[in-house]
Each structure stands twice: as C-alpha cells, then as structure tokens.
Enzyme design. Structure first.
Site, PDB file in Angstrom:
ATOM      1  N   LYS A   9      36.874  44.675  47.840  1.00  0.00           N
ATOM      2  CA  LYS A   9      36.415  44.789  46.457  1.00  0.00           C
ATOM      3  C   LYS A   9      35.389  45.902  46.335  1.00  0.00           C
ATOM      4  CE  LYS A   9      33.476  41.764  44.548  1.00  0.00           C
ATOM      5  NZ  LYS A   9      32.898  40.657  43.740  1.00  0.00           N
ATOM      6  N   SER A  25      48.459  55.217  38.564  1.00  0.00           N
ATOM      7  CA  SER A  25      47.583  54.943  39.696  1.00  0.00           C
ATOM      8  C   SER A  25      46.113  54.942  39.308  1.00  0.00           C
ATOM      9  CB  SER A  25      47.794  55.947  40.834  1.00  0.00           C
ATOM     10  OG  SER A  25      47.313  57.230  40.456  1.00  0.00           O
ATOM     11  N   TYR A  58      48.007  50.904  41.444  1.00  0.00           N
ATOM     12  CA  TYR A  58      47.933  51.142  42.886  1.00  0.00           C
ATOM     13  C   TYR A  58      46.903  52.233  43.152  1.00  0.00           C
ATOM     14  CZ  TYR A  58      51.004  55.069  41.754  1.00  0.00           C
ATOM     15  OH  TYR A  58      51.537  56.206  41.202  1.00  0.00           O
TER      16      TYR A  58
END
EC number: 4.1.1.11
Length: 126
Positions: A9, A25, A58
């Site tokens: 994270k 992305s 992503y």
C-alpha cells in the site's frame, strides 16, 4: 481455504498527473513501487481520499525519484492533480500463511515525500 490479503500500500500519495488520453494505467515512481512491493503491470486498486471514488487499474513504472503518480486513461475521470489517494495491491495465499502475513506499507506526506515504511498497519484506537 484461500484468503485475499493486502500485499502492498502507498498511503496518501498525491496525484501529480491525470492524462485522459494515455492508454490506461497508473504510472508510479519506481521507488514507490519498490517500497510497496508492487510490480509493473500488477493490478491495483486506487481509493481517492479527496473525492471518495474507488477504482481499479494496473501499475506502470515512472522514473525513479520522480515522485510521479499519474492516473491515466478512463481512470483520469476519477482523480485530479492534487488529489490524495491510497494505492493498494492484493495477494492470495493459504489460510495458514495469511495468519502471519505482513503487508508492505509506505506512508507519504506533502509532495509525495515518503516518510516511512512498515510491515504492518497500526491498530486503530478510538
């Protein structure tokens, strides 16, 4: 049993770019990816602290040391430059491994200054 656990994270990074016309992305400073253990092309969830939107995309690498967080493509509708976001990736593992698993967490302040890293999230107190 298989469990899905937080793998890494980036906590409270600031969006530096939002490019609607890039092919998709989220470009992330390579130093930040390394700190959270997130790989290029790995699925990530982004939670926008500023506006409450949550979305998936992503990760792609941005230049090491650049402090770039660039939300691209359709996701650029979900974040604006200056927004504070949390970026997370997840991993699946057997229950017995999950019970001792510790995520890779990097904490940020200001203009994407990494303040510290940790292998756990602090216990919340009232």
């Amino acid at each position: 049993m298989i469990r899905t656990m937080l793998q890494g994270k980036l906590h409270r990074v600031k969006v530096t770019h939002a490019d609607l016309h890039y092919e998709g992305s989220c470009a992330i400073d390579q130093d930040f990816l390394d700190a959270a253990g997130i790989l290029e092309n790995e699925a990530i969830d982004i939670w926008n602290v500023t506006n409450g939107k949550r979305f998936s995309t992503y990760a792609i690498a941005a230049e090491r040391g650049s402090r770039i967080i660039s939300v691209n493509g359709a996701a650029a509708h979900c974040a604006s430059v200056g927004d504070i976001v949390i970026i997370a990736s997840f991993v699946t593992m057997p229950d017995e491994e999950a019970r001792t698993w510790r995520p890779n967490v990097a904490y940020f302040e200001g203009d994407n200054e990494m303040k510290r890293t940790a292998k756990a999230i602090p216990v919340q107190v009232a």
